[in-house]
Design a protein around this motif. Structure first.
Motif, short mmCIF file in Angstrom:
data_model
loop_
_atom_site.label_atom_id
_atom_site.label_comp_id
_atom_site.label_asym_id
_atom_site.label_seq_id
_atom_site.Cartn_x
_atom_site.Cartn_y
_atom_site.Cartn_z
N SER A 47 -10.92 1.49 14.81
CA SER A 47 -9.61 1.34 15.45
C SER A 47 -8.59 0.96 14.39
O SER A 47 -8.95 0.78 13.22
N GLU A 48 -7.35 0.78 14.82
CA GLU A 48 -6.28 0.40 13.88
C GLU A 48 -6.56 -0.93 13.19
O GLU A 48 -5.95 -1.26 12.19
N ASP A 49 -7.46 -1.70 13.77
CA ASP A 49 -7.77 -3.01 13.18
C ASP A 49 -9.03 -2.99 12.32
O ASP A 49 -9.48 -4.02 11.85
N SER A 50 -9.62 -1.81 12.15
CA SER A 50 -10.89 -1.73 11.41
C SER A 50 -10.69 -1.46 9.94
O SER A 50 -9.71 -0.83 9.53
N GLY A 51 -11.69 -1.90 9.17
CA GLY A 51 -11.77 -1.51 7.77
C GLY A 51 -12.97 -0.58 7.62
O GLY A 51 -13.93 -0.67 8.38
N ALA A 52 -12.88 0.33 6.63
CA ALA A 52 -14.01 1.23 6.38
C ALA A 52 -14.32 1.23 4.89
O ALA A 52 -13.42 1.32 4.06
N ILE A 53 -15.61 1.13 4.59
CA ILE A 53 -16.07 1.28 3.21
C ILE A 53 -16.75 2.63 3.12
O ILE A 53 -17.63 2.93 3.94
N GLU A 54 -16.32 3.45 2.16
CA GLU A 54 -16.98 4.74 1.98
C GLU A 54 -17.70 4.76 0.63
O GLU A 54 -17.20 4.21 -0.35
N ILE A 55 -18.86 5.40 0.61
CA ILE A 55 -19.59 5.55 -0.65
C ILE A 55 -19.57 7.02 -1.02
O ILE A 55 -20.04 7.86 -0.24
N GLY A 56 -18.99 7.33 -2.16
CA GLY A 56 -18.95 8.71 -2.63
C GLY A 56 -17.95 9.56 -1.87
O GLY A 56 -18.32 10.42 -1.08
N PRO A 57 -16.65 9.37 -2.11
CA PRO A 57 -15.63 10.15 -1.38
C PRO A 57 -15.56 11.62 -1.79
O PRO A 57 -14.97 12.41 -1.07
N GLY A 58 -16.14 11.99 -2.95
CA GLY A 58 -16.06 13.40 -3.38
C GLY A 58 -14.62 13.79 -3.62
O GLY A 58 -13.92 13.17 -4.42
N HIS A 65 -10.21 11.33 7.05
CA HIS A 65 -10.47 11.06 8.48
C HIS A 65 -10.56 9.55 8.71
O HIS A 65 -10.06 9.04 9.72
N LEU A 66 -11.20 8.85 7.79
CA LEU A 66 -11.32 7.39 7.91
C LEU A 66 -9.94 6.74 7.78
O LEU A 66 -9.62 5.79 8.49
N ALA A 67 -9.11 7.29 6.87
CA ALA A 67 -7.77 6.73 6.67
C ALA A 67 -6.92 6.87 7.94
O ALA A 67 -6.16 5.98 8.30
N ARG A 68 -7.11 8.02 8.62
CA ARG A 68 -6.33 8.24 9.85
C ARG A 68 -6.79 7.32 10.98
O ARG A 68 -6.02 6.94 11.85
N ALA A 69 -8.09 6.97 10.96
CA ALA A 69 -8.66 6.23 12.11
C ALA A 69 -8.70 4.72 11.92
O ALA A 69 -9.01 4.00 12.87
N SER A 70 -8.42 4.23 10.70
CA SER A 70 -8.61 2.79 10.47
C SER A 70 -7.40 2.18 9.78
O SER A 70 -6.44 2.88 9.42
N LYS A 71 -7.48 0.86 9.56
CA LYS A 71 -6.38 0.17 8.89
C LYS A 71 -6.46 0.38 7.38
O LYS A 71 -5.46 0.60 6.72
N LYS A 72 -7.70 0.33 6.85
CA LYS A 72 -7.83 0.43 5.40
C LYS A 72 -9.19 1.02 5.02
O LYS A 72 -10.20 0.72 5.66
N VAL A 73 -9.21 1.82 3.97
CA VAL A 73 -10.45 2.40 3.45
C VAL A 73 -10.60 2.02 1.98
O VAL A 73 -9.66 2.13 1.20
#
Ligand code: SAM
Length: 292
Positions: A47-58, A65-73
């Motif tokens: 949600s807008e209040d979530s953070g996401a950690i991604e491993i290997g963005p390529g 998609h994560l940037a659109r769906a969360s507060k920060k990546v």
């Protein structure tokens, strides 16, 4: 909204523009299907209040998609050649930070503290490099990071082992390690055709939801994992034989090990694959009293 990075046409354009060639040794199989990326992101429940950690963005296919769906990546990428590409492809998104680092060497606790001060919901979401899937997942879990869960693409065969139940041939120390920390579900089976280049194996997406409280009481986590690994060292051997041959001074301590099995109500002729996590926890606590 911007044009998706992950369409086959745009991916090819980006790769060509930068003269990028895939490195097999880094597990570089990029996703070229925006629908799959949308589904992975939805399974993470951001949600807008979530953070996401991604491993290997390529080149940023999932990242956007994560940037659109969360507060920060925050995305960890090991391959320096991808940094200028990511700077370009992710320029429309101000809430993404790319860190040039091997995720297995990163101080993730510190990064979480610094980068996710303003979020109270944190997920790891990734299309993992297949040569290091299990070390990455085990590291994320054993570090006790403040995560709600992990949604990752990996080899289907590994997904099957992670979510396996006792008594099946896929059940082993990996199933126990992951299910000790999380509820594990396979949420998607993914065909090879959505990757560029196509991997040699079938893929799946799993969702790991961290338990609110431990499902079993374990006196010493490291020793618990040592006991489970020992119990599966040779799948055809009995639990007694595996423990005596694998645990330190196991042969000399056979009588004590037998006693621990007896107190745990576990027949010494059973095989490791028949024991539930609860049985392993009870047994490892008994054995720990010999070894501590
Ligand atoms: N997320 C992109 C996608 O879905 O199209 C790329 C996924 S690709 C399977 C794996 C990515 O992980 C590659 O970009 C690779 O360079 C990166 N990688 C490999 N090993 C890594 C490591 N130890 N730490 C951080 N990134 C890594």
């Amino acid at each position: 909204m911007h044009k998706d990075i992950a369409t086959p046409v745009r991916t090819k354009e980006i790769l060509q523009k930068y003269g990028f060639s895939f490195k097999k040794s880094l597990g570089q199989n990029f996703l070229i299907d925006p629908n799959i990326l949308k589904n992975i992101t939805e399974h993470a429940g951001l949600s807008e209040d979530s953070g996401a950690i991604e491993i290997g963005p390529g080149i940023g296919a999932l990242t956007e998609h994560l940037a659109r769906a969360s507060k920060k990546v925050v995305a960890f990428e090991i391959d320096q050649r991808l940094l200028p590409i990511l700077e370009d492809t992710l320029s429309p998104y101000s809430n993404v930070k790319v860190i040039h680092q091997d995720v297995l060497k990163a101080n993730i606790h510190q990064i979480v503290e610094e980068e996710f001060k303003e979020v109270n919901d944190l997920m790891v979401v990734a299309n993992l490099p297949y040569y290091v899937t299990t070390p990455i997942i085990l590291r994320l879990l054993s570090e006790h990071l403040p995560l709600r869960g992990i949604v990752v693409m990996l080899q289907k065969e590994v997904a099957d082992r992670i979510s396996a139940k006792p008594g099946t041939k896929e059940y082993g120390s990996l199933s126990i390690a992951i299910q000790y920390y999380t509820k594990a579900e396979t949420v998607m089976i993914v065909p090879k055709t959505v990757f560029m280049p196509q991997p040699n194996v079938d893929s799946a997406v799993i969702r790991l939801t961290l338990h609110d409280k431990p499902i079993v009481e374990v006196d010493n986590e490291e020793f618990f994992f040592q006991v489970t690994r020992a119990s599966f060292a040779q799948r055809r051997k009995t639990i007694l034989n595996n423990l005596t041959s694998q645990l330190p001074n196991g042969k000399e301590l056979k009588t004590e090990i037998l006693k621990s099995l007896e107190i745990s109500n576990i027949d010494p002729t059973r095989r490791g694959e028949t024991l539930s996590i609860e049985e392993f926890a009870f047994l490892s606590n008994q054995l720990f009293s010999i070894y501590k």
